[in-house]
Scaffold this motif. Structure first.
Motif, mmCIF file in Angstrom:
data_model
loop_
_atom_site.group_PDB
_atom_site.id
_atom_site.type_symbol
_atom_site.label_atom_id
_atom_site.label_comp_id
_atom_site.label_asym_id
_atom_site.label_seq_id
_atom_site.Cartn_x
_atom_site.Cartn_y
_atom_site.Cartn_z
ATOM 1 N N LEU A 268 0.828 -1.193 0.000
ATOM 2 C CA LEU A 268 0.000 0.000 0.000
ATOM 3 C C LEU A 268 0.875 1.261 0.000
ATOM 4 O O LEU A 268 0.614 2.209 -0.747
ATOM 5 N N SER A 269 1.915 1.252 0.805
ATOM 6 C CA SER A 269 2.848 2.389 0.815
ATOM 7 C C SER A 269 3.503 2.566 -0.546
ATOM 8 O O SER A 269 3.657 3.695 -1.029
ATOM 9 N N SER A 270 3.875 1.473 -1.166
ATOM 10 C CA SER A 270 4.465 1.528 -2.505
ATOM 11 C C SER A 270 3.475 2.095 -3.511
ATOM 12 O O SER A 270 3.847 2.902 -4.369
ATOM 13 N N ALA A 271 2.214 1.679 -3.406
ATOM 14 C CA ALA A 271 1.185 2.190 -4.310
ATOM 15 C C ALA A 271 1.054 3.704 -4.174
ATOM 16 O O ALA A 271 0.938 4.423 -5.176
ATOM 17 N N GLN A 272 1.090 4.191 -2.946
ATOM 18 C CA GLN A 272 0.978 5.632 -2.715
ATOM 19 C C GLN A 272 2.167 6.380 -3.302
ATOM 20 O O GLN A 272 2.002 7.445 -3.917
ATOM 21 N N LEU A 273 3.364 5.833 -3.154
ATOM 22 C CA LEU A 273 4.566 6.457 -3.727
ATOM 23 C C LEU A 273 4.510 6.468 -5.255
ATOM 24 O O LEU A 273 4.864 7.469 -5.892
ATOM 25 N N LEU A 274 4.074 5.361 -5.836
ATOM 26 C CA LEU A 274 3.978 5.278 -7.294
ATOM 27 C C LEU A 274 2.925 6.242 -7.827
ATOM 28 O O LEU A 274 3.110 6.837 -8.900
ATOM 29 N N LEU A 275 1.848 6.422 -7.090
ATOM 30 C CA LEU A 275 0.827 7.381 -7.488
ATOM 31 C C LEU A 275 1.421 8.792 -7.525
ATOM 32 O O LEU A 275 1.241 9.529 -8.497
ATOM 33 N N GLN A 276 2.155 9.142 -6.490
ATOM 34 C CA GLN A 276 2.797 10.462 -6.440
ATOM 35 C C GLN A 276 3.810 10.640 -7.567
ATOM 36 O O GLN A 276 3.986 11.740 -8.079
ATOM 37 N N ALA A 277 4.448 9.553 -7.972
ATOM 38 C CA ALA A 277 5.456 9.605 -9.031
ATOM 39 C C ALA A 277 4.829 9.592 -10.428
ATOM 40 O O ALA A 277 5.538 9.750 -11.420
ATOM 41 N N GLY A 278 3.525 9.376 -10.511
ATOM 42 C CA GLY A 278 2.856 9.358 -11.801
ATOM 43 C C GLY A 278 2.877 8.027 -12.518
ATOM 44 O O GLY A 278 2.526 7.942 -13.689
ATOM 45 N N ASP A 279 3.258 6.965 -11.819
ATOM 46 C CA ASP A 279 3.258 5.615 -12.399
ATOM 47 C C ASP A 279 1.926 4.948 -12.037
ATOM 48 O O ASP A 279 1.817 4.253 -11.031
ATOM 49 N N PHE A 280 0.917 5.181 -12.863
ATOM 50 C CA PHE A 280 -0.424 4.711 -12.537
ATOM 51 C C PHE A 280 -0.586 3.208 -12.730
ATOM 52 O O PHE A 280 -1.364 2.573 -12.019
ATOM 53 N N ASP A 281 0.143 2.632 -13.682
ATOM 54 C CA ASP A 281 0.121 1.174 -13.838
ATOM 55 C C ASP A 281 0.704 0.512 -12.592
ATOM 56 O O ASP A 281 0.129 -0.419 -12.031
ATOM 57 N N GLY A 282 1.866 0.992 -12.164
ATOM 58 C CA GLY A 282 2.504 0.457 -10.959
ATOM 59 C C GLY A 282 1.641 0.659 -9.728
ATOM 60 O O GLY A 282 1.584 -0.194 -8.847
ATOM 61 N N THR A 283 0.949 1.787 -9.675
ATOM 62 C CA THR A 283 0.043 2.075 -8.561
ATOM 63 C C THR A 283 -1.014 0.989 -8.448
ATOM 64 O O THR A 283 -1.261 0.451 -7.357
ATOM 65 N N CYS A 284 -1.635 0.659 -9.575
ATOM 66 C CA CYS A 284 -2.702 -0.351 -9.560
ATOM 67 C C CYS A 284 -2.168 -1.728 -9.201
ATOM 68 O O CYS A 284 -2.818 -2.491 -8.479
ATOM 69 N N ASN A 285 -0.983 -2.041 -9.676
ATOM 70 C CA ASN A 285 -0.356 -3.316 -9.346
ATOM 71 C C ASN A 285 -0.148 -3.438 -7.840
ATOM 72 O O ASN A 285 -0.536 -4.427 -7.220
ATOM 73 N N ARG A 286 0.461 -2.432 -7.246
ATOM 74 C CA ARG A 286 0.767 -2.507 -5.812
ATOM 75 C C ARG A 286 -0.500 -2.413 -4.962
ATOM 76 O O ARG A 286 -0.584 -3.043 -3.906
ATOM 77 N N ALA A 287 -1.492 -1.633 -5.405
ATOM 78 C CA ALA A 287 -2.755 -1.556 -4.665
ATOM 79 C C ALA A 287 -3.417 -2.936 -4.636
ATOM 80 O O ALA A 287 -3.916 -3.390 -3.592
ATOM 81 N N TYR A 288 -3.409 -3.617 -5.783
ATOM 82 C CA TYR A 288 -3.999 -4.952 -5.838
ATOM 83 C C TYR A 288 -3.246 -5.911 -4.905
ATOM 84 O O TYR A 288 -3.875 -6.676 -4.165
ATOM 85 N N TYR A 289 -1.923 -5.879 -4.937
ATOM 86 C CA TYR A 289 -1.177 -6.805 -4.087
ATOM 87 C C TYR A 289 -1.333 -6.494 -2.603
ATOM 88 O O TYR A 289 -1.254 -7.411 -1.770
ATOM 89 N N ALA A 290 -1.605 -5.251 -2.260
ATOM 90 C CA ALA A 290 -1.929 -4.931 -0.873
ATOM 91 C C ALA A 290 -3.215 -5.661 -0.476
ATOM 92 O O ALA A 290 -3.294 -6.277 0.598
ATOM 93 N N MET A 291 -4.193 -5.617 -1.362
ATOM 94 C CA MET A 291 -5.461 -6.295 -1.106
ATOM 95 C C MET A 291 -5.284 -7.812 -1.105
ATOM 96 O O MET A 291 -5.852 -8.518 -0.261
ATOM 97 N N PHE A 292 -4.499 -8.307 -2.036
ATOM 98 C CA PHE A 292 -4.242 -9.741 -2.160
ATOM 99 C C PHE A 292 -3.653 -10.298 -0.861
ATOM 100 O O PHE A 292 -4.128 -11.302 -0.325
ATOM 101 N N ASP A 293 -2.617 -9.632 -0.344
ATOM 102 C CA ASP A 293 -1.974 -10.129 0.874
ATOM 103 C C ASP A 293 -2.887 -9.983 2.092
ATOM 104 O O ASP A 293 -2.914 -10.859 2.964
ATOM 105 N N ALA A 294 -3.666 -8.895 2.145
ATOM 106 C CA ALA A 294 -4.616 -8.733 3.252
ATOM 107 C C ALA A 294 -5.703 -9.816 3.190
ATOM 108 O O ALA A 294 -6.111 -10.350 4.227
ATOM 109 N N ALA A 295 -6.150 -10.140 1.987
ATOM 110 C CA ALA A 295 -7.157 -11.197 1.831
ATOM 111 C C ALA A 295 -6.593 -12.547 2.279
ATOM 112 O O ALA A 295 -7.285 -13.315 2.950
ATOM 113 N N ARG A 296 -5.353 -12.819 1.912
ATOM 114 C CA ARG A 296 -4.722 -14.076 2.360
ATOM 115 C C ARG A 296 -4.648 -14.121 3.885
ATOM 116 O O ARG A 296 -4.928 -15.156 4.496
#
Length: 127
Positions: A14-42
């Motif tokens: 989630l922290s990585s997603a926030q950093l990538l969002l600030q950096a303008g990497d929207f693809d990377g943002t979505c990837n890391r946001a999903y993996y935050a959810m994935f690991d929380a779901a596990r």
């Protein structure tokens, strides 16, 4: 891997997603946001099942199906959280494989949903 370790991974993603969002990497943002959810779901499934069967799930679709069946359909997690998990996965697939551009609004939404998701499942795990 323990539930706490999975929640730590989710928080880092989630922290990585926030950093990538600030950096303008929207693809990377979505990837890391999903993996935050994935690991929380596990982690939530690991706690809910009281065993390590959640760690044995090998596919993304398998994890999402188990999350829906064991947590959403039983009422332990809201339908809204289940839907956001699916929608953020869809964004990740677009970002990682389809090559279509992810817009800033979509990336912002994914990060917000991931934060709500991780926070809600963390609270569920202490109840």
């Amino acid at each position: 891997m323990t539930a706490n370790e999975l929640f730590d991974k989710a928080t880092t993603a989630l922290s990585s997603a926030q950093l990538l969002l600030q950096a303008g990497d929207f693809d990377g943002t979505c990837n890391r946001a999903y993996y935050a959810m994935f690991d929380a779901a596990r982690a939530a499934l690991l706690i809910a099942d009281g065993n390590e069967s959640a760690l044995a799930i090998k596919t993304h679709s398998g994890l999402i199906a188990a999350f829906s069946l064991r947590l959403v359909k039983t009422g332990r997690v809201t339908l809204a959280l289940g839907k956001s998990f699916n929608k953020v996965e869809d964004l990740r697939l677009v970002a990682d494989y389809k090559g279509d551009p992810v817009e800033i609004e979509q990336a912002q939404w994914a990060v917000n949903e991931a934060k709500v998701f991780v926070d809600a499942l963390r609270l569920l795990s202490v109840v």
